[in-house]
Scaffold this motif. Structure first.
Motif, mmCIF file in Angstrom:
data_model
loop_
_atom_site.group_PDB
_atom_site.id
_atom_site.type_symbol
_atom_site.label_atom_id
_atom_site.label_comp_id
_atom_site.label_asym_id
_atom_site.label_seq_id
_atom_site.Cartn_x
_atom_site.Cartn_y
_atom_site.Cartn_z
ATOM 1 N N PRO A 154 0.823 -1.215 0.000
ATOM 2 C CA PRO A 154 0.000 0.000 0.000
ATOM 3 C C PRO A 154 0.853 1.259 0.000
ATOM 4 N N LYS A 155 0.279 2.339 -0.510
ATOM 5 C CA LYS A 155 0.953 3.631 -0.523
ATOM 6 C C LYS A 155 0.629 4.401 0.758
ATOM 7 N N VAL A 156 1.431 5.410 1.029
ATOM 8 C CA VAL A 156 1.261 6.193 2.256
ATOM 9 C C VAL A 156 -0.146 6.787 2.367
ATOM 10 N N PRO A 157 -0.703 7.414 1.299
ATOM 11 C CA PRO A 157 -2.058 7.967 1.424
ATOM 12 C C PRO A 157 -3.109 6.902 1.749
ATOM 13 N N GLU A 158 -2.935 5.684 1.226
ATOM 14 C CA GLU A 158 -3.889 4.611 1.500
ATOM 15 C C GLU A 158 -3.822 4.189 2.970
ATOM 16 N N ILE A 159 -2.610 4.106 3.503
ATOM 17 C CA ILE A 159 -2.456 3.734 4.917
ATOM 18 C C ILE A 159 -3.051 4.822 5.802
ATOM 19 N N ALA A 160 -2.756 6.084 5.455
ATOM 20 C CA ALA A 160 -3.272 7.206 6.246
ATOM 21 C C ALA A 160 -4.794 7.237 6.221
ATOM 22 N N ALA A 161 -5.391 6.983 5.048
ATOM 23 C CA ALA A 161 -6.847 6.994 4.938
ATOM 24 C C ALA A 161 -7.459 5.847 5.721
ATOM 25 N N ARG A 164 -7.057 6.870 9.305
ATOM 26 C CA ARG A 164 -7.552 8.218 9.577
ATOM 27 C C ARG A 164 -6.550 9.029 10.391
ATOM 28 N N ILE A 165 -5.301 9.000 9.920
ATOM 29 C CA ILE A 165 -4.244 9.777 10.557
ATOM 30 C C ILE A 165 -3.521 10.559 9.459
ATOM 31 N N PRO A 166 -2.800 11.624 9.807
ATOM 32 C CA PRO A 166 -2.074 12.402 8.798
ATOM 33 C C PRO A 166 -1.000 11.568 8.094
ATOM 34 N N GLU A 167 -0.751 11.891 6.836
ATOM 35 C CA GLU A 167 0.271 11.169 6.081
ATOM 36 C C GLU A 167 1.651 11.372 6.706
ATOM 37 N N GLU A 168 1.873 12.549 7.320
ATOM 38 C CA GLU A 168 3.167 12.810 7.956
ATOM 39 C C GLU A 168 3.440 11.803 9.071
ATOM 40 N N ASP A 169 2.377 11.423 9.810
ATOM 41 C CA ASP A 169 2.555 10.434 10.881
ATOM 42 C C ASP A 169 2.909 9.072 10.305
ATOM 43 N N VAL A 170 2.305 8.734 9.168
ATOM 44 C CA VAL A 170 2.611 7.448 8.536
ATOM 45 C C VAL A 170 4.078 7.422 8.091
ATOM 46 N N ARG A 171 4.525 8.498 7.469
ATOM 47 C CA ARG A 171 5.919 8.559 7.016
ATOM 48 C C ARG A 171 6.879 8.490 8.206
ATOM 49 N N ALA A 172 6.524 9.165 9.297
ATOM 50 C CA ALA A 172 7.374 9.115 10.496
ATOM 51 C C ALA A 172 7.450 7.696 11.041
ATOM 52 N N CYS A 173 6.313 6.989 11.002
ATOM 53 C CA CYS A 173 6.291 5.600 11.479
ATOM 54 C C CYS A 173 7.129 4.694 10.585
ATOM 55 N N LEU A 174 7.045 4.910 9.280
ATOM 56 C CA LEU A 174 7.826 4.098 8.353
ATOM 57 C C LEU A 174 9.320 4.334 8.574
ATOM 58 N N ASP A 175 9.710 5.565 8.817
ATOM 59 C CA ASP A 175 11.110 5.859 9.111
ATOM 60 C C ASP A 175 11.530 5.208 10.427
ATOM 61 N N ALA A 176 10.641 5.287 11.422
ATOM 62 C CA ALA A 176 10.948 4.675 12.719
ATOM 63 C C ALA A 176 11.026 3.165 12.598
ATOM 64 N N GLY A 177 10.195 2.592 11.729
ATOM 65 C CA GLY A 177 10.208 1.144 11.551
ATOM 66 C C GLY A 177 11.496 0.635 10.954
ATOM 67 N N ARG A 178 12.240 1.528 10.271
ATOM 68 C CA ARG A 178 13.515 1.107 9.687
ATOM 69 C C ARG A 178 14.653 1.183 10.696
ATOM 70 N N ALA A 179 14.414 1.768 11.856
ATOM 71 C CA ALA A 179 15.478 1.948 12.855
ATOM 72 C C ALA A 179 15.610 0.711 13.720
ATOM 73 N N TYR A 180 15.887 -0.408 13.088
ATOM 74 C CA TYR A 180 15.960 -1.667 13.835
ATOM 75 C C TYR A 180 17.306 -1.846 14.527
ATOM 76 N N SER A 181 18.382 -1.620 13.806
ATOM 77 C CA SER A 181 19.688 -1.822 14.409
ATOM 78 C C SER A 181 20.711 -0.953 13.703
#
Length: 275
Positions: A154-161, A164-181
């Motif tokens: 899925p694309k960021v706008p689809e996840i946000a929709a 029901r959260i801002p797309e900026e929050d989704v992008r921040a989460c995706l960046d945080a999800g990459r911070a594994y090690s």
């Protein structure tokens, strides 16, 4: 691998490669038949556990395929496979054959999600705000559902929709999800031809200071009168001696020496050339 038999229905007999002489069976076909058998069995039936175990073992290659995506995370591959197997078991328990979706298509996002949660909760070495960690659980879950629904990532706008959260929050989460090690700067990178990260980092060029110095000298030189600027160019750029400069300009060597001394003093102090 265990030799599975009598999991079929009626005259259908399903076997896998328990030995080298066993018949090779297409995994998708075998998975479909096992799920058909599983749906026929009532909860608590002894055979149900056997069919479920067969489904797990038959689809372990799918787990190993998913685990290869995380081979650069500096974790033992068998540990990742073990975590992915939990996702496979969850997918088997939740799968509904009546929906018309192939099991690998349904199971892969669940397996990947389980592995990502493992890295998020156990292996992360970089601090991520708790708000993003909690929101990442929702984002990753929505990604799994949307992947199954649309058959693609899925694309960021689809996840946000969906959440029901801002797309900026989704992008921040995706960046945080990459911070594994954190990766070692000296660790070789397979996709970079064996070069370490350190080999690809920039370095401080000592000549950069000369650029600034040359620019400053150029700025001072343009302020010199023509004769004085010519003396400097002949002495330091043409490498002429004071005697050669005096011959070139038709003046005494002593006068050239006095002018050079005077010019250099002005240049060192950065004073403008004004009497």
């Amino acid at each position: 691998m265990t030799d599975f038999a009598d999991f079929g229905r009626g005259d259908v007999l399903v076997r896998t490669q328990g030995t080298q002489e066993g018949a090779a069976v297409d995994v998708r076909t075998l998975t479909r038949v096992l799920f058909e058998r599983l749906t026929e069995l009532p909860p608590g039936a002894p055979e149900r556990d056997r069919v479920r175990a067969a489904l797990i073992e038959v689809n372990i290659p799918l787990v190993r395929y998913a685990a290869t995506r995380f081979r650069s995370r500096n974790e033992p591959m068998e540990d990742i496979v073990q975590v992915g197997t939990i996702g496979l078991i969850n997918a088997i328990d939740r799968f509904d054959p009546g929906r018309g979706v192939q099991f690998p298509t349904y199971a892969l996002p669940t397996i990947l999600g389980e592995i990502k949660r493992y890295f998020r909760d156990n292996v992360r070495t970089m601090h991520v705000p708790r708000r993003l960690q909690e929101l990442w659980v929702q984002v990753s879950g929505a990604m799994e559902e949307l992947t199954v629904t649309h058959g693609r990532t899925p694309k960021v706008p689809e996840i946000a929709a969906s959440l029901r959260i801002p797309e900026e929050d989704v992008r921040a989460c995706l960046d945080a999800g990459r911070a594994y090690s954190a990766a070692s700067l000296e660790a070789a990178q397979e996709h970079e031809g064996g070069l370490a990260l350190l080999d690809r980092l920039g370095y401080e060029d000592s000549a950069l200071a000369d650029v600034e110095h040359r620019d400053m000298v150029r700025h001072l030189l343009v302020q010199l009168p023509e004769r004085e600027r010519q003396i400097i160019m002949l002495r330091f750029f043409a490498n002429l001696t004071q005697s050669q400069i005096s011959t070139e300009l038709g003046m005494s060597q002593m006068h050239v020496s006095r002018l050079l001394s005077r010019i250099l003093t002005r240049l060192r102090t950065g004073n403008s050339w004004e009497e």
